[in-house]
Design an enzyme around this catalytic site. Sequence first.
Site, PDB file in Angstrom:
ATOM      1  N   ASN A  22       0.263  10.279   9.781  1.00 41.70           N
ATOM      2  CA  ASN A  22      -0.945   9.807  10.448  1.00 41.70           C
ATOM      3  C   ASN A  22      -1.938  10.879  10.817  1.00 41.70           C
ATOM      4  OD1 ASN A  22      -0.652   6.911  10.547  1.00 41.70           O
ATOM      5  ND2 ASN A  22       1.206   7.353  11.686  1.00 41.70           N
ATOM      6  N   THR A  40      -1.775  -2.798   7.589  1.00 43.48           N
ATOM      7  CA  THR A  40      -1.987  -4.231   7.522  1.00 43.48           C
ATOM      8  C   THR A  40      -0.667  -4.924   7.279  1.00 43.48           C
ATOM      9  OG1 THR A  40      -4.137  -3.892   6.502  1.00 43.48           O
ATOM     10  CG2 THR A  40      -3.186  -6.081   6.310  1.00 43.48           C
ATOM     11  N   THR A  87      -0.612  20.464   3.904  1.00 42.84           N
ATOM     12  CA  THR A  87      -0.119  21.839   3.971  1.00 42.84           C
ATOM     13  C   THR A  87      -0.837  22.721   2.966  1.00 42.84           C
ATOM     14  OG1 THR A  87       2.042  20.850   4.348  1.00 42.84           O
ATOM     15  CG2 THR A  87       1.946  23.230   4.086  1.00 42.84           C
ATOM     16  N   THR A  95       0.876  -1.166   0.000  1.00 41.30           N
ATOM     17  CA  THR A  95       0.000   0.000   0.000  1.00 41.30           C
ATOM     18  C   THR A  95       0.921   1.226   0.000  1.00 41.30           C
ATOM     19  OG1 THR A  95      -0.266  -0.234   2.387  1.00 41.30           O
ATOM     20  CG2 THR A  95      -2.070  -1.018   1.006  1.00 41.30           C
ATOM     21  N   GLU A 117       5.960   3.719   9.605  1.00 40.58           N
ATOM     22  CA  GLU A 117       5.662   5.078   9.147  1.00 40.58           C
ATOM     23  C   GLU A 117       6.660   6.082   9.698  1.00 40.58           C
ATOM     24  OE1 GLU A 117       2.648   3.817  11.660  1.00 40.58           O
ATOM     25  OE2 GLU A 117       3.306   2.554  10.024  1.00 40.58           O
TER      26      GLU A 117
END
Lengths: 408, 408
Positions: free
Chosen positions: A403, A195, A408, A158, A281
């Site tokens: 997250n 996931t 911006t 993803t 992340e």
Amino acid sequence: MGQHTFTVVTDGSITSPRGFRAGGLHCGLKKTTRHDLGAIVCDVPATAAAVYTTNVFQAAPIKVTKESLANHTLRAVIVNSGNANACTGKQGEEDAFTMRAAAAKHLGVGEQDVAVASTGVIGELLKMDLLTSGIAALPSRISSESAAAEDFCQAILTTDLVKKEICVTLEVNGKQVTIAGAAKGSGMIHPNMATMLSFITTDAHIDADSLQQLLRETTDLTFNMITVDGDSSTNDMLLVMASGLADNDQLTPQHKDWESFAAAFRHVCEVLAQSIARDGEGATKLIEVSVSGAISDTSARVIAKTIVGSSLVKSAIFGSDANWGRIIAAVGRAGEPVNPETVNIRLGDIAVLTDSKPVPFNEDEALAYLKGDTVQIVVDLRNGPGKATAWGCDLTYDYVKINAAYRT
Amino acid sequence: MGQHTFTVVTDGSITSPRGFRAGGLHCGLKKTTRHDLGAIVCDVPATAAAVYTTNVFQAAPIKVTKESLANHTLRAVIVNSGNANACTGKQGEEDAFTMRAAAAKHLGVGEQDVAVASTGVIGELLKMDLLTSGIAALPSRISSESAAAEDFCQAILTTDLVKKEICVTLEVNGKQVTIAGAAKGSGMIHPNMATMLSFITTDAHIDADSLQQLLRETTDLTFNMITVDGDSSTNDMLLVMASGLADNDQLTPQHKDWESFAAAFRHVCEVLAQSIARDGEGATKLIEVSVSGAISDTSARVIAKTIVGSSLVKSAIFGSDANWGRIIAAVGRAGEPVNPETVNIRLGDIAVLTDSKPVPFNEDEALAYLKGDTVQIVVDLRNGPGKATAWGCDLTYDYVKINAAYRT
């Protein structure tokens, strides 16, 4: 531990084990042009096993896969990204069964022989027309070529841009056995769910119960020992297929080469798990926490995961800050028995706490070490035989940016 | 719940209940000029109770306080900030006892009548010369004036700039009873530890066991239901002293006004706990998670805390993102029984999930709501009678900045 009886195959892939083919393409589920549909196919019925998220809200594809795996045999797995088919109710379940049926038809196998996995957006129904067209086009893209394996690896991603792949080979009673794996995880952009999906192929001849047991034990030491964030999503799945085409004597725990096979299998899972952790992340560093001296291995695992999951520890590592106080606070709140006076902590080779008291260390040396891309936190509790290792990553501004869906 | 039988006293303080005096000053433990030493004194022996961190590594002052509280009676508590006196070994313990002895001497009470608390830097020994000089100077600063109470409130703070204070009054069998509280928490700058300290004073006449029981139950519903980060540090403590000077009939659970008193006490703790949550490092919003329909209150608490502790939920709230998927994923991984098909989720009054399926909502309305400084996440599991509320805050760039010890 012990001698490495396996060899890493640097250009290997999930199609390296005998009997496996794979492929991927873009069918339109993703808004970009990136691949979003893939499959692994086995020429013969493969002994199969899986472990799933413990999240109560299991996505529709998991239900279908569990049904297919009831007889411990698979010929294929069909995977899509761009849509997790989670929180989609009855329609989602129907769609997951339709996906399985379409894959079975076009791959020329029975429906019960196909596992299904999805990852991506949640709460949205699958675009079934695009999906079924894609499945119809997939067979011509499936081969044992490394380019086709690459297509599969890309199709399952993803937001993680880095594919995660490993291949090892070893000898089992004189026969060459190959184990390979591909994984995805840790991409988190609204409204996607993190996931963790991992697919392992091997040509080992192994019985179903032994494979399931090995998978479960190895998962507990690897994939269940990584913390990026949020632990279990609605779609996490780890699937292994064994074609048997290496023609070794059937592997069971009683086989003389069982330990070698288990060690190689564990290495595959460990590398995939670590790569997921490293690709968390916004992460800039892999954190490896090793705990020893706990009262039991289980206790050590809880403590290791508490440390590597602590936002305070993770941010300190991001800041290259040798903050042993946060590490010891995490040890102390893990809910496990600890002797408060015998704890030693090292950052790499640098001792920072001995007998639970701070010891002087070279700040420049510590800073240089912590600025690297891999940080080892080594905790010796000196209170028993238990040990465990857990992996995670640092907590960064980019994590928040990704997250918070910050625009911006 | 039910009628509010208490009244908030907006200009009240910890010296409002009869018999209590307080004060604070700067003795030099903090590098800045801010107050770093304070005390609360009771004119008469006060019935006292406390709850402490469950972290295995309890700081030295906690050990001393436990000893003083063995007979459930106190005359004073001495508190310093700027140094947590944690991970300081035997010397730290001696220093904590010395601190108690000095306070007892200068305040004119017995050593066993003094509790000790510390917060701040860990792993460094207390500067005992500065501390004892400060304690000698403290009595002349102690009074029942609100300015003196203010000094105390400031003296207990570390990096939180906002003092946390509440005062309520109620009638107990016709006598006016006052309950007040001051707290600190949630400041996190290297190498400090987050410490939650709360001090409650009341002039209620109440027996020791009833007070301890009430404190424990209320703590479980309030202070133990907040998650800023890292949960239990090495120094967390909640202390209550009851002077008895309101002269009511002794409060026990059998007293006709027990429920009123408990409700007022709970309100004090709730307000302090929420203010700690709101003042979390880098926080811009208070998050309140209410869970109903769980199989039990205990189950609801676990679920509520899992939601409000989720970095994914916290960052989504920071980004004002109505990401119900992350909320439901947190529900599902809490390890509690949940019916996956009956979950309703609201953000404030805005329904986003009904019967575990997404429902359309006004995105602009949701965005406007989420941009406010208080976000309510309301989860109805519709699977039982259990309910609970937990509080936390959003995860922001400033959190990472503060905790990564980032120096530009």
